[in-house]
Design a protein around this motif. Structure first.
Motif, PDB file in Angstrom:
ATOM      1  N   THR A   1      29.058 -31.934 118.556  1.00  0.00           N
ATOM      2  CA  THR A   1      29.377 -32.891 119.823  1.00  0.00           C
ATOM      3  C   THR A   1      28.437 -34.165 119.515  1.00  0.00           C
ATOM      4  O   THR A   1      28.829 -35.204 119.612  1.00  0.00           O
ATOM      5  N   ILE A   2      27.291 -33.915 119.105  1.00  0.00           N
ATOM      6  CA  ILE A   2      26.242 -35.118 119.010  1.00  0.00           C
ATOM      7  C   ILE A   2      26.580 -35.867 117.907  1.00  0.00           C
ATOM      8  O   ILE A   2      26.788 -37.373 118.069  1.00  0.00           O
ATOM      9  N   ILE A   3      27.070 -35.361 116.608  1.00  0.00           N
ATOM     10  CA  ILE A   3      27.465 -36.136 115.503  1.00  0.00           C
ATOM     11  C   ILE A   3      28.775 -36.859 115.837  1.00  0.00           C
ATOM     12  O   ILE A   3      28.847 -38.044 115.484  1.00  0.00           O
ATOM     13  N   GLN A   4      29.589 -36.219 116.456  1.00  0.00           N
ATOM     14  CA  GLN A   4      31.004 -36.923 116.695  1.00  0.00           C
ATOM     15  C   GLN A   4      30.829 -38.060 117.685  1.00  0.00           C
ATOM     16  O   GLN A   4      31.552 -39.145 117.535  1.00  0.00           O
ATOM     17  N   LYS A   5      29.867 -37.866 118.617  1.00  0.00           N
ATOM     18  CA  LYS A   5      29.820 -38.935 119.376  1.00  0.00           C
ATOM     19  C   LYS A   5      29.290 -40.259 118.857  1.00  0.00           C
ATOM     20  O   LYS A   5      29.562 -41.413 119.045  1.00  0.00           O
ATOM     21  N   LEU A   6      28.192 -40.006 118.032  1.00  0.00           N
ATOM     22  CA  LEU A   6      27.336 -40.906 117.149  1.00  0.00           C
ATOM     23  C   LEU A   6      28.748 -41.662 116.500  1.00  0.00           C
ATOM     24  O   LEU A   6      28.588 -42.623 116.052  1.00  0.00           O
ATOM     25  N   LEU A   7      29.385 -40.998 115.778  1.00  0.00           N
ATOM     26  CA  LEU A   7      30.481 -41.348 114.782  1.00  0.00           C
ATOM     27  C   LEU A   7      31.364 -42.267 115.652  1.00  0.00           C
ATOM     28  O   LEU A   7      32.016 -43.344 115.223  1.00  0.00           O
ATOM     29  N   LYS A   8      31.606 -41.885 116.788  1.00  0.00           N
ATOM     30  CA  LYS A   8      32.728 -42.774 117.696  1.00  0.00           C
ATOM     31  C   LYS A   8      32.178 -43.908 117.835  1.00  0.00           C
ATOM     32  O   LYS A   8      32.916 -45.013 118.187  1.00  0.00           O
ATOM     33  N   HIS A   9      30.786 -44.070 118.040  1.00  0.00           N
ATOM     34  CA  HIS A   9      30.301 -45.455 118.389  1.00  0.00           C
ATOM     35  C   HIS A   9      29.876 -46.283 117.406  1.00  0.00           C
ATOM     36  O   HIS A   9      29.048 -47.281 117.503  1.00  0.00           O
ATOM     37  N   ASN A  10      30.265 -45.665 116.021  1.00  0.00           N
ATOM     38  CA  ASN A  10      29.960 -46.382 114.886  1.00  0.00           C
ATOM     39  C   ASN A  10      28.420 -46.565 114.643  1.00  0.00           C
ATOM     40  O   ASN A  10      28.115 -47.673 113.970  1.00  0.00           O
ATOM     41  N   ILE A  11      27.867 -45.492 114.953  1.00  0.00           N
ATOM     42  CA  ILE A  11      26.144 -45.652 114.682  1.00  0.00           C
ATOM     43  C   ILE A  11      25.914 -44.670 113.826  1.00  0.00           C
ATOM     44  O   ILE A  11      24.744 -44.192 113.740  1.00  0.00           O
ATOM     45  N   ALA A  12      27.052 -43.929 112.981  1.00  0.00           N
ATOM     46  CA  ALA A  12      26.446 -42.818 112.153  1.00  0.00           C
ATOM     47  C   ALA A  12      27.663 -42.587 111.068  1.00  0.00           C
ATOM     48  O   ALA A  12      28.653 -43.240 111.067  1.00  0.00           O
ATOM     49  N   GLN A  13      27.209 -42.197 109.885  1.00  0.00           N
ATOM     50  CA  GLN A  13      27.998 -41.887 108.906  1.00  0.00           C
ATOM     51  C   GLN A  13      27.461 -40.388 108.527  1.00  0.00           C
ATOM     52  O   GLN A  13      26.663 -39.896 108.624  1.00  0.00           O
ATOM     53  N   THR A  14      28.666 -39.723 107.862  1.00  0.00           N
ATOM     54  CA  THR A  14      28.334 -38.416 107.382  1.00  0.00           C
ATOM     55  C   THR A  14      28.819 -38.324 106.077  1.00  0.00           C
ATOM     56  O   THR A  14      29.631 -38.780 105.435  1.00  0.00           O
ATOM     57  N   PHE A  15      28.003 -37.565 105.175  1.00  0.00           N
ATOM     58  CA  PHE A  15      28.334 -37.288 103.750  1.00  0.00           C
ATOM     59  C   PHE A  15      28.504 -35.872 103.665  1.00  0.00           C
ATOM     60  O   PHE A  15      27.333 -35.070 103.975  1.00  0.00           O
ATOM     61  N   TRP A  16      29.312 -35.248 103.271  1.00  0.00           N
ATOM     62  CA  TRP A  16      29.624 -33.708 102.936  1.00  0.00           C
ATOM     63  C   TRP A  16      29.486 -33.637 101.392  1.00  0.00           C
ATOM     64  O   TRP A  16      29.893 -34.446 100.652  1.00  0.00           O
ATOM     65  N   ASP A  17      28.959 -32.533 101.006  1.00  0.00           N
ATOM     66  CA  ASP A  17      28.653 -32.180  99.788  1.00  0.00           C
ATOM     67  C   ASP A  17      29.779 -30.725  99.450  1.00  0.00           C
ATOM     68  O   ASP A  17      29.239 -29.874  99.604  1.00  0.00           O
TER      69      ASP A  17
END
Length: 920
Positions: free
Chosen positions: A210-226
Motif C-alpha cells: 500500500t505504502i509503495i504503491q501510493k508513493l509510486l502513484k504520486h511519482n515520488i518513488a521508483q522500484t527495482f526488482w531483482d
C-alpha cells in the motif's frame, strides 16, 4: 569481479541524471545499505553528500511515528490487558499466559501487517469455534464454556491491547505497519519533492504494498526488482511467486516498465552439490572448500558462506583455515551459547523449586563453574575445593546454606549471593544476579587484558538483567523464580553478542536473510535439507489454514517461496556455487536433501557436479597400554614388597596390571564420590565391622546358642552405628538407602541364625581369631630384597576340632568360585580363581607364622548364598561332574600354591616385564 545488483541500480540512476544525494534509498536490511554506500563511491567521480539509506523497518517506523519494543515487553503489556479483561478466578499465571500469548501476538502481527479488518476476522474465528463445539447445546461443560469465552474475547483483547500500546506511542511490527499505511497520504503531502528508491524487495505485506504503491502513484518513488527471466516466465517457479503477483496486480506497471528482469541465472556457473554426513561434517568440509578456493584465487574477497542452519556458526568458525585473515560475520553470537549463560541456568535451576536445601550435584556444578571457581580462591586457599572435598568425604547429598558456611566461613558473602534469599522476592533474586556480575567483574578487572572477551560477556548479561529489573519494577507480573527463569530465557534467546570486523572485506559469513540484495562471486550454502531450506509446514498460529487463505494471509507455502527466492537469488550472479546438505537423519530432520537441489538438477540449465563426501576415517588399531619399569618404579616395588603384598593387590595385578601400576606404583586413588545410594563396598564394610564387634570379644572361647542369641538384640544399634561411621551424613531413613540398611541388618541376623542352627545341631565352635592381621616374610631366593605378605583374615574358628579360615563376602559366591583344577590358572584368571587365591594366601600366611596347624579348611561365607553354608576351597582332580574334590589344605597344597605365588611376585618385580593392560 561480478557486477552486483546494487551497482546496476546506481548506474541506472546516474545514467538517468538522478541526484543521488537527494534520494532516499529503502532496502530490505541495514546490511544491504552498508554495501550500497560502499558501491556509491565507485559510481561517482566527484564528492557528493551521502544520500539517506534506511531499511524498510526504519522507514515504516518513521512513517508511523510509533517506536517498536521487544517481544518480551509486548508480553508484559499484553498481560496488563489480559488481567484487565479477565475475571480473577479465571486468570492464568504470567508463565502459563506467555505460552499461548506468544502465538496470539504473532497472529495480531500478521493481521495488522496485511491490513485485515480486525473485527471481521476475530468474529469469524469465534463463529468457527462455536460451530465446532455445538454451542447451541445447553449442557456445555465448564471447560467448553471457558474455551468459547476465550475466542469471543479475542477482539476485545486486541482492541484493549493496541489502545494501550498506542497511548504509550509504542507497538509491535504489525501495528507499526498498519499505522504507517494509514499515515502514508499525510507523508506524501509533506514530501512531494522527495524521491524514494525501493530496491531488492520480494515478498511484501499488504501494508508495504500500500505504502509503495501510493508513493509510486504520486511519482515520488521508483522500484527495482531483482528477478531473473527464468523464474519470472515460469508460472510454477516459486522464486518469482511474489514478483509475478506485483507485476500483474500493481496498476503502476500498466503504464511503467518493470525494472528489472535479468538474464544472469542462465549464464555459465560451476555448481557443485555435496552430501556430507552430519552438521559437523558440513562445517569441516566448508573449511576444506575455503582452503581450496583460497589456494586457487589467492583471495576470498567475493566469497560468502551462507548458513541455512545458523547453529552451524561455531563449528564453521572453528573450521576456517588459519590462512584466512579478513573475515566478517554478519550473524551475532547467540548469548545462550556463552559460558556465562550456563552459570545463570544453574542458578535458576537450583532456586526454581523452593526449599532450604540444595542437591549436592547442583552445588558442585555451580562451585566448579569457570566464572565462580576463581572467586573462592582467597589468600592462596581454594575454598571451592574445600567445600567439594567435604561434600564427598561426609557424603552430603543435600546441603543448607548454613552447612556450606560451616565448611567455609571465609566465603559467607559469596555463598549468600549464590544461595540465600532468592525466593524472598524477585527484586532480591535480580539484585543477587547483578551483584554476582559485579563480583565477577572485580575479579576479571585484575587482569583486564587477558579477560576482555569475558568482560564483554558480563556487560551483555548485565544489560539483560537491567532489562529484567526494569520490566519487573514497571509491570510486577513476575511472581516466582520459575516465571523469572522463563522471561530470562525469552530475553536470552533473542540476544546476541555482535562480532567486530571489517564488513566489506574478506570472507563473509551470514544467515540466509542477511544475504538479501547482496551478490557474491563464490557462494557456499550449508544445510540445504528439507525442513531447513525450506522449513516446510509449520502452523504456529490460532488462525486455521483455510481462514488464512480466505484473508490472503501468508501460509507455509508463501514462507517457503520467500526462501526459494533467497536461495535462487544467491545463485543468479554467482560464478561458483557449493551446496552442502546433511545425508544423515538427525534429531528432527530426515537427512533428505532439499527440493531446491532436486529442482536445480531437473531444470537442466547448468551442469551440476553431485558428490557424496565420506569423511576420512583412519583405521585405529586398538593398542593395549604398556608401561616399562623405570628405576623409580623398581624402587617403589621394593617399598611395596617390604611393606607387604596383600591378597587384594596381587589379585588386582592378575585382573589388570595397569590397575596395579596406577594404584600401587603411582599411588593414584579413586575419587571418593558422594554415595546417594549406599555402595556395595559400604554395605560390605558395615556388615564386616558389625560382625567384628560381635565376635572380637569372643576370641579363644566356645560359642553357645545363648551367646549368639544375645548378639541378635544388638544388631540394630551396631548396624546403625557403622552406617553412620561409613555413610557419614548420608540419609538412610528413606528410599533405596533404607532398603539397603534393612538388608545389612538382615544379613547379620541371617548369619547369626545360621550360627545358632549349627550350634543346635550339636557342633562345637570355638573362635580362634577375628580380623587377624598377618605379616610374614616369604622366601624368594631370586630377589635380592625382602618380600613380605600381609593381609587381614575375617575369621578363624575351630569347628569340631577342624580349623577353618573364613572370608566373608556380601556378594554372591557359588561353590565353583573356590575350586581349582590346574594350579597355573590361579594367577591368570581373576574372574574364576580370585576367591581361591585369597583364601589360600590367608592359609599360607597363617601357616608360615605358625598360627595354625595343617591340615585346615579355608573358604567363603557368602551372605547372598547363606543356605550354601561354608563354601570350602577344594582341589579337583579333573573337570566334570564326576570330579573328586579335596577340601583339605595340606602342606602339599600350600607348596603348590607357593610355586604360583612366587611366579606372580617374580613377574611383578621383574624389571624386564612391563605393566601391560589386559583386554576387558
Amino acid at each position: 569481479m561480478i557486477t552486483t545488483f546494487i551497482f546496476d541500480v546506481l548506474t541506472d540512476l546516474k545514467k538517468n541524471n538522478h541526484n543521488l544525494s537527494k534520494i532516499t534509498f529503502v532496502l530490505p536490511s541495514k546490511r544491504a545499505g552498508l554495501f550500497l554506500k560502499h558501491q556509491l563511491a565507485q559510481i561517482t567521480q566527484q564528492t557528493i553528500f551521502a544520500p539517506e539509506i534506511i531499511s524498510i523497518e526504519e522507514f515504516v517506523e518513521d512513517l508511523s511515528g510509533i517506536k517498536t519494543v521487544s517481544n518480551t515487553e509486548l508480553l508484559f503489556e499484553f498481560y496488563n490487558s489480559y488481567i484487565a479483561l479477565t475475571n480473577k478466578e479465571n486468570q492464568d499465571s504470567f508463565e502459563s499466559f506467555s505460552k499461548w500469548a506468544q502465538i496470539l501476538l504473532q497472529d495480531f502481527n500478521e493481521i495488522d501487517r496485511y491490513l485485515i479488518p480486525q473485527e471481521n476476522i476475530f468474529n469469524y474465528l469465534s463463529d468457527i469455534q462455536e460451530l465446532t463445539h455445538w454451542s447451541v447445546e445447553g449442557n456445555q461443560t465448564e471447560f467448553v464454556k471457558n474455551y468459547l469465552q476465550f475466542w469471543n474475547k479475542l477482539y476485545t483483547y486486541y482492541k484493549h491491547f493496541t489502545k494501550q500500546l498506542l497511548d504509550k506511542n509504542i507497538g509491535y511490527q504489525g501495528l507499526i505497519y498498519r499505522k504507517a499505511a494509514e499515515n502514508a497520504d499525510t507523508y506524501i503531502e509533506n514530501n512531494t519533492e522527495k524521491q524514494h528508491v525501493f530496491l531488492g524487495f520480494n515478498a511484501l505485506n499488504t501494508a508495504e504494498e500500500t505504502i509503495i504503491q501510493k508513493l509510486l502513484k504520486h511519482n515520488i518513488a521508483q522500484t527495482f526488482w531483482d528477478i531473473d527471466g527464468v523464474f519470472l516466465n515460469n508460472p510454477k517457479h516459486d522464486a518469482a511467486l511474489f514478483t509475478r503477483q506485483h507485476k500483474k496486480n500493481w496498476k503502476h506497471f500498466e503504464k511503467h516498465p518493470f525494472n528489472w528482469v535479468t538474464k544472469n541465472y542462465s549464464e555459465e556457473k560451476n555448481i557443485s552439490i555435496y552430501g556430507v554426513p552430519k552438521n559437523i561434517g558440513q562445517a569441516k568440509y566448508i573449511g576444506t572448500l575455503l582452503k581450496n578456493i583460497e589456494a586457487k584465487t589467492k583471495s576470498l574477497q567475493s566469497t560468502a558462506v551462507v548458513l541455512g542452519d545458523e547453529n552451524l556458526l561455531i563449528p564453521v568458525l572453528n573450521s576456517i583455515p588459519s590462512t584466512v585473515d579478513a573475515l566478517n560475520i554478519t550473524m551475532g553470537f547467540p548469548l545462550k551459547s556463552i559460558p556465562l549463560a550456563s552459570l545463570f541456568e544453574n542458578l535458576f535451576h537450583i532456586h526454581k523449586t523452593s526449599g532450604n536445601s540444595f542437591y549436592f550435584k547442583d552445588v558442585v556444578k555451580l562451585l566448579s563453574h569457570q566464572f565462580i571457581r576463581p572467586l573462592f580462591y582467597i589468600e592462596d586457599t581454594d575454598y571451592a575445593s574445600k567445600i567439594i572435598e567435604t561434600i564427598d568425604k561426609n557424603n552430603l547429598v543435600y546441603l543448607t546454606v548454613g552447612r556450606l558456611k560451616e565448611i567455609s566461613k571465609t566465603t559467607d558473602n559469596l555463598l549468600d549471593l549464590l544461595f540465600s534469599n532468592w525466593n524472598t522476592t524477585i527484586d532480591i533474586a535480580l539484585k543477587n544476579c547483578t551483584n554476582l556480575i559485579s563480583t565477577i567483574k572485580l575479579y576479571l578487572d585484575k587482569n583486564k587484558d587477558a579477560n576482555l572477551l569475558s568482560l564483554e560477556y558480563l556487560y551483555r548479561f548485565n544489560e539483560l538483567f537491567n532489562s529484567l529489573t526494569r520490566l519487573n519494577s514497571e509491570y510486577h507480573h513476575i511472581k516466582d523464580i520459575s516465571t523469572l527463569f522463563g522471561v530470562y530465557k525469552e530475553l536470552l534467546s533473542s540476544e546476541t553478542l555482535d562480532f567486530q570486523g571489517e564488513p566489506l572485506q574478506g570472507l563473509q559469513i551470514m544467515g540466509m536473510l542477511e544475504s538479501r540484495v547482496l551478490d557474491f562471486e563464490t557462494v557456499i550454502i550449508s544445510s540445504v535439507n528439507e525442513g531447513i531450506l525450506p522449513s516446510g509446514k509449520s502452523n504456529n498460529s490460532f488462525i486455521p489454514f483455510d481462514v488464512k487463505i480466505e484473508n490472503k494471509l501468508p501460509t507455509y507455502k508463501e514462507k517457503d517461496a520467500v526462501y526459494t527466492y533467497h536461495f535462487y537469488r544467491l545463485l543468479q550472479r554467482a560464478k561458483n556455487v557449493y551446496i552442502l546438505y546433511n545425508t544423515e537423519a538427525d534429531a528432527l530432520t530426515a537427512g533428505e536433501k532439499s527440493r531446491f537441489i532436486t529442482q536445480l538438477e531437473l531444470e537442466g540449465i547448468h551442469n551440476i557436479h553431485h558428490e557424496i563426501i565420506a569423511p576420512h576415517a583412519p583405521v585405529i588399531t586398538p593398542k593395549l597400554k604398556e608401561v616399562f619399569k623405570s628405576e623409580d618404579a623398581i624402587i617403589r616395588l621394593k617399598e611395596i614388597a617390604e611393606k607387604g603384598f596383600s591378597p587384594s593387590s596381587l589379585t588386582n595385578y592378575v585382573r589388570n596390571p595397569m590397575d596395579f601400576y596406577y594404584q600401587k606404583i603411582l599411588k593414584i586413588k579413586e575419587h571418593d564420590e558422594v554415595e546417594e545410594t549406599v555402595a556395595a563396598n559400604t554395605l560390605g564394610t558395615v556388615v564386616h565391622n558389625t560382625l567384628e564387634d560381635f565376635y572380637k570379644p569372643l576370641e579363644n572361647s566356645l560359642l553357645s546358642v545363648e551367646i549368639v542369641q544375645q548378639l541378635k538384640s544388638k544388631i540394630d544399634a551396631k548396624v546403625t552405628y557403622h552406617f553412620k561411621n561409613e555413610f557419614k551424613e548420608g540419609d538412610i531413613t528413606k528410599g533405596k538407602n533404607l532398603i539397603i540398611y534393612e538388608i545389612a541388618k538382615r544379613y547379620v541376623s541371617n548369619f547369626l541364625d545360621l550360627e545358632i542352627t549349627d550350634l543346635k545341631a550339636g557342633n562345637e565352635i570355638k573362635i580362634v581369631a577375628i580380623e587377624s592381621n598377618n605379616t610374614v616374610l616369604i622366601d624368594i631366593p631370586e630377589l635380592d630384597f625382602p618380600v613380605k605378605l600381609t593381609g587381614k583374615v575375617d575369621r578363624v574358628d575351630q569347628r569340631n576340632g577342624d580349623i577353618r579360615i573364613i572370608d566373608y563376602k556380601t556378594g554372591r559366591v557359588d561353590a565353583p568360585k573356590v575350586e581349582i583344577v590346574n594350579w597355573e590358572d590361579i594367577t591368570t584368571d581373576y574372574t574364576k580363581y580370585s576367591k581361591s587365591f585369597q583364601v589360600l594366601m590367608y592359609a599360607y600366611m597363617m601357616s608360615l607364622s605358625n598360627q595354625i596347624q595343617l591340615p585346615v579348611e579355608a573358604g567363603i561365607i557368602s551372605f547372598k548364598n547363606l543356605n550354601a553354608g561354608f563354601l570350602k576351597f577344594s582341589k579337583k582332580d579333573k573337570q566334570g561332574n564326576g570330579a573328586k574334590r579335596d577340601p583339605q589344605i595340606t602342606q602339599e597344597t600350600l607348596d603348590n600354591f607357593y610355586v604360583e605365588l612366587k611366579h606372580l611376585i617374580l613377574e611383578i618385580c621383574n624389571p624386564n616385564i612391563p605393566f601391560t593392560e589386559k583386554e576387558v
